[in-house]
Design a protein around this motif. Structure first.
Motif, PDB file in Angstrom:
ATOM      1  N   TRP A 155       0.608  -1.288  -0.193  1.00  0.00           N
ATOM      2  CA  TRP A 155      -0.285   0.033  -0.191  1.00  0.00           C
ATOM      3  C   TRP A 155       1.261   1.407   0.309  1.00  0.00           C
ATOM      4  O   TRP A 155       0.373   2.042  -0.919  1.00  0.00           O
ATOM      5  N   TYR A 156       2.102   0.883   1.117  1.00  0.00           N
ATOM      6  CA  TYR A 156       2.758   2.102   0.865  1.00  0.00           C
ATOM      7  C   TYR A 156       3.992   1.904  -0.191  1.00  0.00           C
ATOM      8  O   TYR A 156       3.925   3.888  -0.871  1.00  0.00           O
ATOM      9  N   ARG A 157       4.193   1.573  -1.123  1.00  0.00           N
ATOM     10  CA  ARG A 157       4.397   1.422  -2.173  1.00  0.00           C
ATOM     11  C   ARG A 157       3.486   1.502  -3.257  1.00  0.00           C
ATOM     12  O   ARG A 157       4.569   1.901  -4.909  1.00  0.00           O
ATOM     13  N   GLY A 158       2.063   1.689  -3.758  1.00  0.00           N
ATOM     14  CA  GLY A 158       1.790   2.011  -4.624  1.00  0.00           C
ATOM     15  C   GLY A 158       0.787   0.673  -5.139  1.00  0.00           C
ATOM     16  O   GLY A 158       0.574   1.457  -6.312  1.00  0.00           O
ATOM     17  N   ARG A 159       1.390  -0.206  -4.946  1.00  0.00           N
ATOM     18  CA  ARG A 159       1.120  -1.417  -5.208  1.00  0.00           C
ATOM     19  C   ARG A 159      -0.430  -1.975  -5.561  1.00  0.00           C
ATOM     20  O   ARG A 159      -0.363  -3.059  -5.366  1.00  0.00           O
ATOM     21  N   LEU A 160      -0.396  -1.507  -3.623  1.00  0.00           N
ATOM     22  CA  LEU A 160      -2.119  -2.039  -3.319  1.00  0.00           C
ATOM     23  C   LEU A 160      -3.022  -0.568  -3.260  1.00  0.00           C
ATOM     24  O   LEU A 160      -2.400   0.220  -2.410  1.00  0.00           O
ATOM     25  N   SER A 192      -5.919   1.833  -2.329  1.00  0.00           N
ATOM     26  CA  SER A 192      -6.508   2.264  -0.714  1.00  0.00           C
ATOM     27  C   SER A 192      -8.064   1.289  -0.464  1.00  0.00           C
ATOM     28  O   SER A 192      -8.655   1.491  -0.101  1.00  0.00           O
ATOM     29  N   ARG A 193      -8.797   1.513  -1.972  1.00  0.00           N
ATOM     30  CA  ARG A 193     -10.285   0.690  -2.324  1.00  0.00           C
ATOM     31  C   ARG A 193      -9.962  -0.386  -1.905  1.00  0.00           C
ATOM     32  O   ARG A 193     -10.320  -1.592  -0.901  1.00  0.00           O
ATOM     33  N   ARG A 194      -8.789  -1.275  -2.035  1.00  0.00           N
ATOM     34  CA  ARG A 194      -8.981  -2.867  -1.785  1.00  0.00           C
ATOM     35  C   ARG A 194      -8.294  -3.761  -0.785  1.00  0.00           C
ATOM     36  O   ARG A 194      -8.414  -4.074  -0.411  1.00  0.00           O
ATOM     37  N   LEU A 195      -7.633  -2.091  -0.113  1.00  0.00           N
ATOM     38  CA  LEU A 195      -6.957  -2.510   1.351  1.00  0.00           C
ATOM     39  C   LEU A 195      -8.204  -2.038   2.008  1.00  0.00           C
ATOM     40  O   LEU A 195      -8.578  -2.910   2.942  1.00  0.00           O
TER      41      LEU A 195
END
Length: 46
Positions: A23-28, A30-33
């Motif tokens: 998530w921090y890396r931009g690979r996930l 916010s919606r999916r998290l």
């Protein structure tokens, strides 16, 4: 709060194989998290 973050990190890895750092890396997104968190199985508190 830090304990909760660690528990969340561990639960995401255990149940979905998802690294919270993605998530921090931009690979996930916010919606999916949010969806993954919302649907984590209820676990007894340790």
């Amino acid at each position: 709060m830090e304990d909760n973050a660690e528990a969340l990190e561990a639960a995401l890895l255990r149940h979905y194989g998802v690294d919270l750092l993605d998530w921090y890396r931009g690979r996930l997104s916010s919606r999916r998290l949010a969806v993954l968190i919302r649907h984590l199985p209820k676990e007894p508190s340790w």
